[in-house]
Structure formats: C-alpha cells, structure tokens
Design an enzyme around this catalytic site. Structure first.
Site, short mmCIF file in Angstrom:
data_model
loop_
_atom_site.label_atom_id
_atom_site.label_comp_id
_atom_site.label_asym_id
_atom_site.label_seq_id
_atom_site.Cartn_x
_atom_site.Cartn_y
_atom_site.Cartn_z
N ARG A 77 0.73 -1.11 0.12
CA ARG A 77 -0.18 -0.02 -0.06
C ARG A 77 0.85 1.30 0.08
NH1 ARG A 77 -2.51 3.00 4.91
NH2 ARG A 77 -3.83 4.59 3.82
N HIS A 121 -2.96 10.87 0.71
CA HIS A 121 -2.63 10.59 2.40
C HIS A 121 -1.91 11.87 2.54
CE1 HIS A 121 -0.92 7.40 4.97
NE2 HIS A 121 -0.64 8.39 5.64
N ASN A 165 -6.83 8.50 3.39
CA ASN A 165 -6.45 8.22 4.21
C ASN A 165 -6.83 9.01 5.52
OD1 ASN A 165 -4.35 6.24 6.05
ND2 ASN A 165 -3.54 8.22 6.38
N GLU A 166 -7.62 8.32 6.64
CA GLU A 166 -7.83 8.91 7.67
C GLU A 166 -8.31 10.27 7.75
OE1 GLU A 166 -4.35 8.68 10.34
OE2 GLU A 166 -4.41 6.59 10.26
N ASN A 295 -7.09 1.84 10.25
CA ASN A 295 -5.71 1.82 10.85
C ASN A 295 -5.88 1.81 12.26
OD1 ASN A 295 -4.92 2.48 8.18
ND2 ASN A 295 -4.59 4.42 8.31
N TYR A 297 -4.15 1.74 15.99
CA TYR A 297 -2.65 1.61 16.83
C TYR A 297 -3.03 1.42 18.30
CZ TYR A 297 -0.57 3.14 12.37
OH TYR A 297 0.02 3.26 11.15
N GLU A 353 -3.21 -0.14 8.12
CA GLU A 353 -2.16 0.11 8.94
C GLU A 353 -2.32 -0.36 10.62
OE1 GLU A 353 -1.18 4.54 9.26
OE2 GLU A 353 -1.77 4.69 7.27
N TRP A 400 2.14 -1.21 9.32
CA TRP A 400 2.74 0.19 9.20
C TRP A 400 4.11 0.37 9.93
CZ3 TRP A 400 1.96 4.37 6.19
CH2 TRP A 400 2.63 5.45 6.30
N GLU A 407 7.81 10.94 10.23
CA GLU A 407 6.49 10.90 11.00
C GLU A 407 5.79 11.96 11.30
OE1 GLU A 407 4.33 8.26 11.61
OE2 GLU A 407 3.43 9.82 12.94
N TRP A 408 5.54 12.80 10.10
CA TRP A 408 4.65 13.92 10.38
C TRP A 408 5.30 15.05 11.37
CZ3 TRP A 408 2.47 13.76 5.77
CH2 TRP A 408 1.90 12.44 5.39
C1 FCB Z 1 -1.23 7.27 10.76
C2 FCB Z 1 -0.75 7.64 9.34
C3 FCB Z 1 0.52 7.13 9.05
C4 FCB Z 1 1.57 7.19 10.13
C5 FCB Z 1 1.03 6.33 11.24
C6 FCB Z 1 1.96 6.25 12.41
O1 FCB Z 1 -1.94 8.04 11.54
O2 FCB Z 1 -1.91 7.45 8.37
O3 FCB Z 1 1.05 8.10 7.94
O4 FCB Z 1 2.04 8.34 10.42
O5 FCB Z 1 -0.24 7.23 11.86
#
Ligand code: FCB
Length: 450
Positions: A77, A121, A165-166, A295, A297, A353, A400, A407-408
C-alpha cells in the site's frame, strides 16, 4: 504449541505514504504540497525535519521493491502525491508524475506484489490550499477530477484503490488541533473539512463505478475502540462522546448516510450553522464501497469531565506504551473488528495500517533487533485472528510501515519501519527482526508457535 493459521487467500502487506518516503519534493515538475510549505516553516516539526529527501524512495523504488520481495509481501500500500500529478491541483497534468507511479506499479506487478494505491495521504497541492483547501467545496470536485485521471491512467494496473487516508486526522488533527498542515485551529473549519473530504470520497467512488474498471475501492478510517474508565453511567456517556468524535463521525456518514445526532446537537448548540451540507451530499458519501480499510494503533480510555466541550477526558492507564506514548492494547483490535462487523459492515475489511514506533539502534554487527515491535506485531496478528475466528470478514493486513520514515509532526524521531533507514549513511536500508517475523508469518500464513 498451537498454530495460528489465517484463511488461505488472506493478504499480507506493508504500507507507506508518498510524503513520508519519496523525497524529490521539487523534482520532475512536482508542485508544492501543503506539507512542503508546512515543514519549510520553522517550528512546526520536531527538529525542523522536512520530507525533502526522506527515504529517497522516488529514486530508490526499485531497490525497495526488491526488499518487499525478500520479505515476501503479497501486497503493498502506497499513496499517490496529488501535486506530482497535478502541480496546481487541477488543470495541467505532469506526465512525469504519472510515469513515476506507472513504473512503480509495473515493477510491483512484475515482482508479484499487488499494488494498493491511496489517492490522498495528506499532501494537498498548496495552490488549492491558497484557495481554502478542503474547507472549499471546490477541492472535493478537483479531487474527483484527479481521481478520474488516475483511474484512466492506472486503472488497469491497480486492483485496489483507497480514496482517503484518515479523514479524522485530515480534519481534526490538521484543522482543529493544528498539529498537521495546514495548521488551523478552528472547529467550524475542521467540520467543513471533514464534510468536504467525505464528499470527495463519495464523488470519487461514484466516478470509479462509472469508469467501469475492474478493481475494488474503499476508504481508510483511523478507528480506536473506546472504553469507559469505570462502569459509572457518566464514564459511559464520556465513552459514547469520544466514540462519536473519533469513530462515528466518519463511519456513520459512509455506512449510514448520516452524522451522529449526539454531536450534531452539541455543534448546533454552539454555532448557528456548524458547517454546510447540501441536499444529496450524504447520499453521495454513503455510496456503496467494496471494502473498509482501518488503521488501528491503540485504544482510548476516557472518563467524564463536564468542563470539556466533548464531555470526556482521556486517561492513560498503567500499561505498556510505544515511543508515541500510545498504549499497547491488542484486544482493542479484536473488539473494534467485532463491533464493525456487528454495526457497520460485513466486509471485506482490511487493516490498512498497524504497527509501532520504538527507538531502534544498529547493533555492532550491523543488524537491527526490535524485539518490542516483534512482540507488538505478533500480539496484534493474534488479535486479528481472534476476530476472524469470531466470524469477522477480515481480508488482509498491512503493517505500518515498510520502512522508517518522516513521521509528520515528529519528523524522523519516531521509527515505525520493519526496515531501518540509516539517515546518516545515505538512507541505507537494513531489514529489522520484525521484517523477518513478517516474512515467516507470510510463509506460514500464520504464527507457528503461540
Ligand atoms: C497514521 C498515518 C500514517 C502514520 C501512522 C503512524 O495516522 O496514516 O501516515 O503516520 O499514523
């Protein structure tokens, strides 16, 4: 030593996103994105890191596909950078941008890896932001036009498409909390953004159907199962608000064609017109899709707090946490999947993810051992398997991330990859132990010893 075996056609993959790995931010005719602009302004990102070079994947995609092959991925992906295709967001097409993704996809197919493309994204063309970005309804129209270009150019090569994405992060993290580009902090803006992003999803889903191409299309939502901090009535109310904010605000329009009343009431009490919804919008947003991407986490634990606008406060239970300060809670994935099956969709669902950030180091012998990530992944694979056993139609799992990346807001500080990137040594790639774990899991289509 029980074995955990996944269904025969279960797909294993890894995920990335354009801005986080590609680099080449101003090459071959690419236009500026809101992330280029945001990272170039000092103070927005940890260490003032930028994605200018990132993993240099733009130039090294062939090498990266070889690594994917080594791991044995069924599917990969990635996301398409809108300003590579349309530097101004609409109008003139940049053929070199299309060529890059065409080459990538052809190479993947040759390697026997199924491409799954995300259209958005987060790297919106800056030119569109200059006209209000996602707050402007026209952006939804331009997104649909961009999607149609991609269907036309690559529709016969890409079997799986993800519109967004999100949307929760695109709207709330970027426009209410101001942590992501474009860095706004205004609730009404964020609500309009959420609506226009969802609208653009619906429009692009409709165009996908009309294009007659043979693939499947879905949307990826970031969802976290929410738990009340106690059995008290109040904490349950808090959990319901949190769920409405994080999850239902996006699930309900897509699957039920409506926004959750609970939050609508809250917003209508605060603003005369919280955001604009035109007649027919929700029908467009709730067009049938082929799959849901999630996604996952971590979970959320909340308690009631009447001083908070949304009536809840997040609690951090004593537990194991990743480098992101996210609780490791695999059961939340099982609970979430079962809930989606019960209330929203009979699938297919893909985990688009899941993964964890840890502070990895290169060992003296040049290898990278990441036991915590190995454990995190194993436990989440098991949690996903439990949902399958409960009858959830889960069709695949993308870890992921394929490699450490930008990382943003945290820059390169947080490493999520199963491949280590040595930023000090020409972005050298090193397979971590977690990559070997995934290789084994793919080979066995499951986990050998529990
Ligand atoms: C998600 C994002 C991805 C990455 C992960 C850790 O929110 O989609 O780009 O940053 O978190």
């Amino acid at each position: 030593m029980a074995e955990i075996v996944f269904p025969e056609n279960f797909e294993w993959g890894a995920a990335t996103a354009s801005y986080q790995i590609e680099g080449a931010y101003n090459e071959d005719g690419k236009g500026e994105s809101i992330w280029d602009r945001f990272t170039h302004q000092k103070g927005n990102i940890a260490n003032n890191d930028t994605g200018d070079l990132a993993c240099d994947h733009y130039h090294r995609y062939q090498e990266d596909i070889k690594l994917m092959q080594k791991i044995g991925l069924d599917t990969y992906r990635f996301s398409i950078s809108w300003p590579r295709i349309l530097p101004a967001g609409n109008g003139k097409i940049n053929q070199k941008g299309i060529d890059f993704y065409k080459n990538l996809v052809e190479e993947l197919l040759e390697a026997g890896i199924k491409p799954a493309a995300t259209l958005y994204h987060w790297d919106l063309p800056q030119k569109l932001q200059d006209n209000g970005g996602w707050e402007n309804r026209d952006t939804a129209k331009y997104f649909d036009q961009y999607a149609q270009i991609m269907y036309r150019e690559l529709g016969d090569l890409i079997p799986r498409w993800i519109t967004h994405n999100e949307p929760m992060v695109v709207s709330m993290v970027a426009n209410l909390w101001g942590e992501h580009a474009p860095g706004n902090q205004e609730l009404q803006k964020a609500l309009q953004v959420a609506h226009n992003v969802l609208l653009s999803h619906g429009l692009a889903a409709q165009s996908f159907r009309e294009s007659g191409i043979d693939g499947e299309l879905g949307i990826t939502l970031n969802l976290n199962h929410v738990y009340p901090n106690s059995d008290s009535k109040k904490d349950q109310i808090a959990a319901d608000y949190c769920d409405a904010f994080n999850n239902r605000w996006f699930l309900d329009p897509v699957f039920k064609g409506k926004y959750p009343e609970k939050l609508m009431d809250l917003y209508q009490n605060k603003f005369d017109q919280p955001f604009e919804v035109k007649a027919g919008d929700l029908d467009i947003i709730s067009r049938e899709i082929d799959f849901l991407g999630i996604n996952y986490y971590s979970r959320a634990v909340v308690k009631y707090d009447e001083d908070e606008f949304y009536n809840f406060k997040t609690i951090k239970p004593e537990a194991e946490y990743t480098e992101m300060n996210w609780e490791v809670y695999p059961k939340g994935l099982t609970d979430l999947l079962k809930r989606l099956d019960r209330e929203y969709t009979k699938g297919p669902i893909f985990i688009t993810e899941n993964g964890a950030a840890y502070d990895d180091q290169i060992a003296e012998d040049g290898s990278v051992h990441d036991p915590k990530r190995v454990n995190y992944l194993k436990e989440h694979f098991k949690a996903a398997h439990q949902a399958l056993e409960a009858g959830v139609n889960l069709a695949g799992y993308y870890v992921w991330s394929l490699m450490d990346n930008f990382e943003w807001a945290y820059g390169y500080n947080k490493r999520f990859g199963i491949i280590y990137i040595d930023y000090d040594n020409h972005q050298k790639r090193i397979l971590k132990d977690s990559a070997r774990l995934l290789k084994d899991v793919i080979e066995n289509n499951g986990l050998k010893n529990k």
